[in-house]
Design an enzyme around this catalytic site. Sequence first.
Site, PDB file in Angstrom:
ATOM      1  N   CYS A   1       0.795  -1.417   0.129  1.00 22.93           N
ATOM      2  CA  CYS A   1       0.025   0.150   0.102  1.00 22.93           C
ATOM      3  C   CYS A   1       0.822   1.106   0.113  1.00 22.93           C
ATOM      4  O   CYS A   1       1.216   1.756   0.845  1.00 22.93           O
ATOM      5  CB  CYS A   1      -1.033  -0.131   1.335  1.00 22.93           C
ATOM      6  SG  CYS A   1      -1.980   1.248   1.209  1.00 22.93           S
TER       7      CYS A   1
ATOM      8  N   THR B   1     -26.796   2.779   9.170  1.00 28.16           N
ATOM      9  CA  THR B   1     -27.717   2.378   8.157  1.00 28.16           C
ATOM     10  C   THR B   1     -28.488   3.797   7.567  1.00 28.16           C
ATOM     11  O   THR B   1     -28.594   4.647   8.425  1.00 28.16           O
ATOM     12  CB  THR B   1     -28.871   1.571   8.419  1.00 28.16           C
ATOM     13  OG1 THR B   1     -29.648   1.357   7.382  1.00 28.16           O
ATOM     14  CG2 THR B   1     -29.696   1.811   9.696  1.00 28.16           C
ATOM     15  N   TYR B   2     -28.880   3.844   6.520  1.00 30.06           N
ATOM     16  CA  TYR B   2     -29.887   5.123   5.886  1.00 30.06           C
ATOM     17  C   TYR B   2     -31.131   4.378   5.511  1.00 30.06           C
ATOM     18  O   TYR B   2     -31.892   5.456   4.951  1.00 30.06           O
ATOM     19  CB  TYR B   2     -29.035   5.605   4.837  1.00 30.06           C
ATOM     20  CG  TYR B   2     -27.424   6.315   5.231  1.00 30.06           C
ATOM     21  CD1 TYR B   2     -27.347   7.393   5.801  1.00 30.06           C
ATOM     22  CD2 TYR B   2     -26.503   5.233   4.835  1.00 30.06           C
ATOM     23  CE1 TYR B   2     -25.946   7.619   6.340  1.00 30.06           C
ATOM     24  CE2 TYR B   2     -25.221   5.729   5.369  1.00 30.06           C
ATOM     25  CZ  TYR B   2     -25.082   6.842   5.958  1.00 30.06           C
ATOM     26  OH  TYR B   2     -23.735   7.335   6.354  1.00 30.06           O
TER      27      TYR B   2
ATOM     28  N   THR C   1     -31.633   2.692   3.212  1.00 34.33           N
ATOM     29  CA  THR C   1     -31.826   2.677   1.633  1.00 34.33           C
ATOM     30  C   THR C   1     -31.254   1.655   1.219  1.00 34.33           C
ATOM     31  O   THR C   1     -30.260   0.984   1.650  1.00 34.33           O
ATOM     32  CB  THR C   1     -31.398   4.140   1.192  1.00 34.33           C
ATOM     33  OG1 THR C   1     -29.933   4.163   1.577  1.00 34.33           O
ATOM     34  CG2 THR C   1     -32.070   5.169   1.689  1.00 34.33           C
TER      35      THR C   1
ATOM     36  N   THR D   1     -31.987  -2.971   6.558  1.00 33.84           N
ATOM     37  CA  THR D   1     -30.790  -3.737   5.839  1.00 33.84           C
ATOM     38  C   THR D   1     -29.963  -4.485   6.639  1.00 33.84           C
ATOM     39  O   THR D   1     -28.753  -4.792   6.571  1.00 33.84           O
ATOM     40  CB  THR D   1     -29.879  -2.695   5.080  1.00 33.84           C
ATOM     41  OG1 THR D   1     -29.356  -1.793   6.046  1.00 33.84           O
ATOM     42  CG2 THR D   1     -30.378  -1.808   4.027  1.00 33.84           C
TER      43      THR D   1
ATOM     44  N   GLU E   1     -22.816   3.220  -1.081  1.00 34.49           N
ATOM     45  CA  GLU E   1     -23.271   2.094  -0.496  1.00 34.49           C
ATOM     46  C   GLU E   1     -21.844   1.027  -0.601  1.00 34.49           C
ATOM     47  O   GLU E   1     -21.719   0.068   0.287  1.00 34.49           O
ATOM     48  CB  GLU E   1     -24.454   1.524  -1.165  1.00 34.49           C
ATOM     49  CG  GLU E   1     -25.751   2.369  -0.741  1.00 34.49           C
ATOM     50  CD  GLU E   1     -26.907   2.026  -1.721  1.00 34.49           C
ATOM     51  OE1 GLU E   1     -27.996   1.538  -1.166  1.00 34.49           O
ATOM     52  OE2 GLU E   1     -26.712   1.986  -2.973  1.00 34.49           O
TER      53      GLU E   1
END
Length: 434
Positions: free
Chosen positions: A101, A328-329, A331, A340, A405
């Site tokens: 990295c 969480t939203y 959605t 979800t 997301e």
Amino acid sequence: MNTYIRPMKEEAVDVPQALPSGPSAFIPTEEILEEGAAQEVMSEALLSEGRADHIIMAMGLHPTYLACFLRTQHALLQLDGPLPLSWRHFIIILASARHQCSYLVQHHSSAFLLAGGDESWLRGLDRAPPKIQHLQTLNKLLAHRPWIITQEHIQELVCPGAEARWSLAELIQAVVLMSHAHSLASFVWGCGVLPEPEPSGDPALQPCSPTESCCSAPDKSRNQQAWSEAVDEVKLLMEKMMRVQQQGEEFTQEEMVTRFERERTESLLEHADDFTYQDFSPRGVQAPPTMRAQDYSWEDHGFSLMNRLYGEMAQLLDEKFQVVCALTYHTMAMHSHVDTSTLRKAIWNYIHCIYGIRYDDYNYGEVNQLLERSLKVYVKTVACHPEKTTPRMYFSFWRQFRHSEKVHVNLLLMEARLQAALLYALRAITRYMT
């Protein structure tokens, strides 16, 4: 400087075009700026750090999580602790190098020198003090096979007769630093995070060329059939989630164990993509031995030990784990008011399954129901071999979902990986102490 994105193969696939620069090789800059830059936590980062680096900008799509992350990183790298500041940055350099990295290596090399670090150390580990050199075995195991860590590895570093002995307080900070860097490298690779431009602004220093990777979503008008299929995929996933939430079926403990073992065995051998086959387990090496969460969990065991040895960090890590698991939203792609929780839990438990951690009360059949194969390949790669992540992997799962997301998946992935590594290290320390 290593590039982050390798050239794509010639494939019959609709590949989006690359943007010349930006925080991510996968996510359009406009989306990051629109959704994240206006958040208050981004302004705080600008004030405290003097800038918002590309990791912060990507995480800024989830400001609640970012606030926890920044508090943890600040405590780890800047507040008083048993290890000198320069040593902390050098340990992160060692850990980041395990996954090639260069983003983190470059960033912490500069911070190491600013903290008064000896420049000669950057020319090779053999230039660093023996005490740091002795960390390398533990560093390798934490990055690649944490389940192998034993109390003997701890004893070699902290026992009174050891050369350049580590105290337990120093070692626990080093373990958190290494695990933090390994999991953050997963986030960097998983989100296609690009290095910040050099001060000169020389385009030649930019690591992503138009022939490499992809930075914007496919043109929907060019492939209406694929778009329609992606919409159907979302609908099917929501139906599966609904069935999982509603099913009241109970299974015997033997069946639960069988489902865990089946999922773990399948995860050992995954196709990296449609054209190359990647064996994630070295030849002749079996799956990680099972660690039952009931026997050693973060909540009941890891946290209390960390709290004794590194109290403030225990609280910060615990908060971060809780925030990411609850994030969480409501959605999902184009749908709103969606529960979800089952999907988020399946992702978290699948990552722990890969690391050999089993929850006796979890039905691993849900993982198979909810996680499509392309998502499993992506998660497995980013969690275990992040440097092998390709743009194709990123764009092939959840094709209709927003980039934010997919970043959410990476946050779950990063924290589940971090917790798994810490659990194995803390279990070994517990056994050494008892």
